[in-house]
Write a protein that holds these residues in place. Structure first.
Motif, PDB file in Angstrom:
ATOM      1  N   LYS A  88      46.541  44.718  41.839  1.00  0.00           N
ATOM      2  CA  LYS A  88      47.120  45.780  42.659  1.00  0.00           C
ATOM      3  C   LYS A  88      48.156  45.227  43.629  1.00  0.00           C
ATOM      4  N   LYS A  89      47.924  44.002  44.110  1.00  0.00           N
ATOM      5  CA  LYS A  89      48.831  43.392  45.068  1.00  0.00           C
ATOM      6  C   LYS A  89      49.676  42.308  44.388  1.00  0.00           C
ATOM      7  N   PRO A  90      50.999  42.340  44.552  1.00  0.00           N
ATOM      8  CA  PRO A  90      51.845  41.303  43.961  1.00  0.00           C
ATOM      9  C   PRO A  90      51.495  39.886  44.439  1.00  0.00           C
ATOM     10  N   SER A  91      50.890  39.790  45.620  1.00  0.00           N
ATOM     11  CA  SER A  91      50.537  38.480  46.172  1.00  0.00           C
ATOM     12  C   SER A  91      49.225  37.950  45.622  1.00  0.00           C
ATOM     13  N   HIS A  92      48.521  38.749  44.833  1.00  0.00           N
ATOM     14  CA  HIS A  92      47.234  38.356  44.282  1.00  0.00           C
ATOM     15  C   HIS A  92      47.320  38.111  42.778  1.00  0.00           C
ATOM     16  N   ALA A  93      46.616  37.085  42.318  1.00  0.00           N
ATOM     17  CA  ALA A  93      46.350  36.941  40.896  1.00  0.00           C
ATOM     18  C   ALA A  93      45.055  37.690  40.603  1.00  0.00           C
ATOM     19  N   ALA A  94      44.698  37.793  39.327  1.00  0.00           N
ATOM     20  CA  ALA A  94      43.480  38.505  38.949  1.00  0.00           C
ATOM     21  C   ALA A  94      42.771  37.772  37.823  1.00  0.00           C
ATOM     22  N   TRP A  95      41.454  37.833  37.859  1.00  0.00           N
ATOM     23  CA  TRP A  95      40.624  37.288  36.775  1.00  0.00           C
ATOM     24  C   TRP A  95      40.239  38.419  35.843  1.00  0.00           C
ATOM     25  N   TYR A  96      40.449  38.213  34.549  1.00  0.00           N
ATOM     26  CA  TYR A  96      40.036  39.180  33.533  1.00  0.00           C
ATOM     27  C   TYR A  96      38.537  39.018  33.316  1.00  0.00           C
ATOM     28  N   VAL A  97      37.760  40.022  33.730  1.00  0.00           N
ATOM     29  CA  VAL A  97      36.308  39.877  33.828  1.00  0.00           C
ATOM     30  C   VAL A  97      35.602  39.747  32.483  1.00  0.00           C
ATOM     31  N   ASP A  98      36.261  40.090  31.402  1.00  0.00           N
ATOM     32  CA  ASP A  98      35.650  39.918  30.092  1.00  0.00           C
ATOM     33  C   ASP A  98      35.953  38.555  29.488  1.00  0.00           C
ATOM     34  N   SER A  99      36.623  37.702  30.242  1.00  0.00           N
ATOM     35  CA  SER A  99      36.800  36.310  29.829  1.00  0.00           C
ATOM     36  C   SER A  99      35.740  35.463  30.528  1.00  0.00           C
TER      37      SER A  99
END
Length: 206
Positions: A88-99
């Motif tokens: 949601k935030k350009p300053s944040h990365a995200a973890w794909y929870v199904d990995s």
């Protein structure tokens, strides 16, 4: 999740931005990769974990020292249309929870925006990583785990290597994904994905 089947297609595509930009690198718009729905590679369908593994704690933060990136991690999953959600935030990365959780046997997948309407985003310089660079993931149990970059590659969005990126691995690995290549609005935005492939460093867990 090492033993789970990832319902992903053989391609990944970047979102089309909401506004036109004269240059994707000087006046950027919000942009991050997603994985489209469709057929699952046969190799992924057949995969089963060779042994039971102890679950690792969920990741909460990622640091890439050479890029001076320090980012909290959002969590994203697969949406109703089959695509993977984006931060949601350009300053944040995200973890794909199904990995896989980072440090557990398998491929942990993280993604982030390359830019936003206000300027460069968290993975703006991801393509500049080199073999041997470190990526540190901080986990919910207060432990840290370090990965070392093996290689950085660019792939046409119509030729995304789903098996190489999402296929469960027998050792802990990490994949970082963002957009790259030329920005062509009429063709849907950025034309490539940048993928960083990394492996667990020796003595990487603490």
């Amino acid at each position: 999740m090492v033993a789970s089947v990832l319902m992903l297609s053989g391609a990944a595509a970047c979102q089309e931005p909401s506004t036109r930009t004269s240059s994707p690198h000087t006046t950027p718009s919000a942009h991050a990769p997603t994985a489209t729905s469709g057929g699952v590679p046969a190799a992924v369908k057949r995969y089963r974990a060779p042994r039971e593994v102890e679950a690792a704690a969920a990741p909460v933060r990622i640091d890439i020292p050479v890029l001076e990136v320090e980012s909290d991690l959002e969590r994203v999953g697969k949406q109703k249309d089959g695509t993977i959600g984006v931060p949601k935030k350009p300053s944040h990365a995200a973890w794909y929870v199904d990995s896989a959780p980072p440090g557990q046997v398998g491929a942990a997948v993280m993604l982030g925006h390359v830019d936003s309407k206000s300027g460069p985003a968290v993975f703006y310089r991801l393509h500049t990583l080199r073999k041997g660079d470190s990526v540190v993931v901080h986990r919910a149990d207060k432990s840290d785990i370090r990965f070392v970059v093996d290689r950085v590659e660019k792939f046409d969005k119509d030729d995304f290597p789903s098996v190489d990126v999402y296929f469960p691995t027998v050792n802990p690995t990490l994949r970082l994904i963002t957009c790259g290549g030329d920005f062509i609005r009429s063709a849907g935005g950025y034309q490539e994905n940048v993928v960083v492939f990394a492996s667990l460093a020796k003595g990487g867990a603490s």
